[in-house]
Design a protein around this motif. Structure first.
Motif, PDB file in Angstrom:
ATOM      1  N   LEU A   1      -1.555   5.524  -0.732  1.00 53.59           N
ATOM      2  CA  LEU A   1      -2.031   4.146  -0.857  1.00 53.59           C
ATOM      3  C   LEU A   1      -3.490   4.111  -1.291  1.00 53.59           C
ATOM      4  O   LEU A   1      -3.891   3.262  -2.098  1.00 53.59           O
ATOM      5  CB  LEU A   1      -1.861   3.414   0.476  1.00 53.59           C
TER       6      LEU A   1
ATOM      7  N   GLU B   1      -4.808   2.258  -4.524  1.00 52.23           N
ATOM      8  CA  GLU B   1      -5.772   1.160  -4.379  1.00 52.23           C
ATOM      9  C   GLU B   1      -7.030   1.436  -5.187  1.00 52.23           C
ATOM     10  O   GLU B   1      -7.567   0.539  -5.853  1.00 52.23           O
ATOM     11  CB  GLU B   1      -6.114   0.947  -2.909  1.00 52.23           C
TER      12      GLU B   1
ATOM     13  N   ASN C   1      -8.804   1.874   3.416  1.00 54.20           N
ATOM     14  CA  ASN C   1      -7.841   1.268   2.500  1.00 54.20           C
ATOM     15  C   ASN C   1      -7.900  -0.253   2.564  1.00 54.20           C
ATOM     16  O   ASN C   1      -7.884  -0.935   1.533  1.00 54.20           O
ATOM     17  CB  ASN C   1      -6.429   1.742   2.838  1.00 54.20           C
ATOM     18  N   ARG C   2      -7.952  -0.787   3.769  1.00 58.72           N
ATOM     19  CA  ARG C   2      -8.037  -2.248   3.906  1.00 58.72           C
ATOM     20  C   ARG C   2      -9.327  -2.788   3.303  1.00 58.72           C
ATOM     21  O   ARG C   2      -9.342  -3.861   2.680  1.00 58.72           O
ATOM     22  CB  ARG C   2      -7.985  -2.633   5.392  1.00 58.72           C
TER      23      ARG C   2
ATOM     24  N   TRP D   1      -9.073  -2.825  -0.449  1.00 58.97           N
ATOM     25  CA  TRP D   1      -8.103  -3.863  -0.841  1.00 58.97           C
ATOM     26  C   TRP D   1      -8.700  -5.261  -0.698  1.00 58.97           C
ATOM     27  O   TRP D   1      -8.605  -6.079  -1.618  1.00 58.97           O
ATOM     28  CB  TRP D   1      -6.854  -3.728   0.031  1.00 58.97           C
TER      29      TRP D   1
ATOM     30  N   HIS E   1       3.085  -1.555  -2.733  1.00 62.47           N
ATOM     31  CA  HIS E   1       1.711  -1.162  -2.385  1.00 62.47           C
ATOM     32  C   HIS E   1       1.057  -2.190  -1.472  1.00 62.47           C
ATOM     33  O   HIS E   1       0.799  -1.933  -0.298  1.00 62.47           O
ATOM     34  CB  HIS E   1       0.885  -0.980  -3.651  1.00 62.47           C
ATOM     35  N   ASP E   2       0.824  -3.377  -2.001  1.00 62.92           N
ATOM     36  CA  ASP E   2       0.127  -4.406  -1.227  1.00 62.92           C
ATOM     37  C   ASP E   2       0.960  -4.877  -0.043  1.00 62.92           C
ATOM     38  O   ASP E   2       0.422  -5.146   1.042  1.00 62.92           O
ATOM     39  CB  ASP E   2      -0.226  -5.587  -2.136  1.00 62.92           C
TER      40      ASP E   2
ATOM     41  N   LEU F   1       0.455  -2.445   2.798  1.00 66.13           N
ATOM     42  CA  LEU F   1      -0.831  -2.633   3.449  1.00 66.13           C
ATOM     43  C   LEU F   1      -0.811  -3.872   4.347  1.00 66.13           C
ATOM     44  O   LEU F   1      -1.301  -3.844   5.481  1.00 66.13           O
ATOM     45  CB  LEU F   1      -1.944  -2.758   2.407  1.00 66.13           C
TER      46      LEU F   1
END
Length: 250
Positions: free
Chosen positions: A23, A27, A158-159, A162, A182-183, A186
Motif C-alpha cells: 500500500l 500510495e 500510509n494514512r 493518503w 487501494h483506497d 486504507l
C-alpha cells in the motif's frame, strides 16, 4: 439490481507488514503522479492545513520518506521533535521538514520524492521486529497512548500520505484518484480502528470508490456519508457529532 454486502467490523483483517508496504508503494506512486501533474500556480494553493500550501505539504511528505532510509536524517528530524518547548512536538518536526526544503523547486521536490519513495518502502519493510516493537510518545489528543513503531511505519505513514493527497487534490479543485482495492483498504483500516476506539454498536455506509458497508454489534447509530469525508472528519479536518466525534490518528 446490485446487492452490496455488509462487512462486520471485527472481520476487517489487520494489515500485515507486507500488505502495508504494498500500500505504501502504491500510495507514494499516486502521490508522485499528483505532484508531476501540478501546474506552477497550483504549488502555491492553500490547503486545509492552516500553515501549509501545496508546496509545504509536498515537502513534508518528502521529508518523511527521506527520513526512513537515512538514520542521519531521522536523528536530525527527531532532535526538533524532542526539543519542542511548547505545543505539539510533531509541529516542531514538520516545521523543520518544510524549512529544510524551502529552497527546492517543484521539479526538485518531485524528483527527490521519486528517489526517496522506494528507499522509504524498502527500509520500512526491512525494519527489525525488535525495533518495530519499541514504544513511542504521542502528541495530544492521543498522548495517553504509547504507539509501537511498527504501527507508525505500517499504518500512520500510509494514512498521512493518503490524507495529504486528498488535501492537495481539494486545494487544486481536482477529484481524488480512488480505487476500491487501494483506497478502500486504507479506509477499511480506519473504520476498524474507529469502531474499536468508540466501542459502540453502529451501522456505517460509506459511499464512493473507497467506500463500503459495515456493521458493529446490534443497533446503535446509523451513519451514511462519503468515504473521504468520513476520514476528513475523523482526522479533525471537519466536525462530526455522535460517534463521528471519535478521532482517529492520521
Amino acid at each position: 439490481m446490485t446487492t452490496t454486502s455488509t462487512t462486520r467490523v471485527q472481520d476487517i483483517p489487520p494489515l500485515s507488514r507486507a500488505e502495508a508496504m504494498d500500500l505504501a508503494a502504491a500510495e507514494y506512486g499516486r502521490f508522485i503522479d499528483l505532484l508531476r501533474s501540478l501546474a506552477p500556480d497550483e504549488w502555491q494553493r492553500q490547503t486545509e492545513c492552516e500553515d501549509w500550501d501545496v508546496r509545504a505539504m509536498a515537502s513534508h511528505i518528502l521529508a518523511e520518506a527521506e527520513s526512513h532510509a537515512s538514520m542521519r536524517e531521522t536523528a536530525h528530524q527527531m532532535r526538533a521533535y524532542r526539543k519542542a518547548k511548547s505545543g505539539p512536538m510533531i509541529d516542531a518536526m514538520t516545521a523543520l521538514q518544510v524549512r529544510d526544503r524551502a529552497n527546492l523547486s517543484p521539479d526538485e521536490i518531485a524528483a527527490r520524492f521519486e528517489r526517496a519513495a522506494p528507499r522509504s518502502v524498502r527500509a520500512r519493510r526491512r525494519m527489525p521486529g525488535l525495533v518495530r516493537r519499541m514504544r513511542m510518545k504521542v502528541d495530544p489528543p492521543f498522548d495517553r497512548e504509547r504507539w509501537r513503531l511498527g504501527y507508525l511505519m505500517d499504518v500512520i505513514y500510509n494514512r498521512d500520505a493518503w490524507m495529504h493527497r486528498v488535501d492537495i487534490s481539494r486545494a487544486i479543485g481536482r477529484d481524488v484518484v480512488l480505487t476500491a482495492d487501494h483506497d478502500g483498504r486504507l479506509v477499511a483500516g480506519v473504520v476498524a480502528e474507529w469502531a474499536s476506539r468508540h466501542g459502540k454498536p453502529c451501522r456505517l455506509t460509506l459511499t464512493g470508490p473507497a467506500g463500503g458497508s459495515y456493521v458493529a454489534g446490534e443497533g446503535g447509530e446509523t451513519i451514511e456519508l462519503d468515504a473521504v469525508e468520513f476520514c476528513r472528519i475523523l482526522s479533525g479536518r471537519a466536525e462530526g457529532a455522535g460517534l463521528m466525534s471519535t478521532e482517529v490518528p492520521f
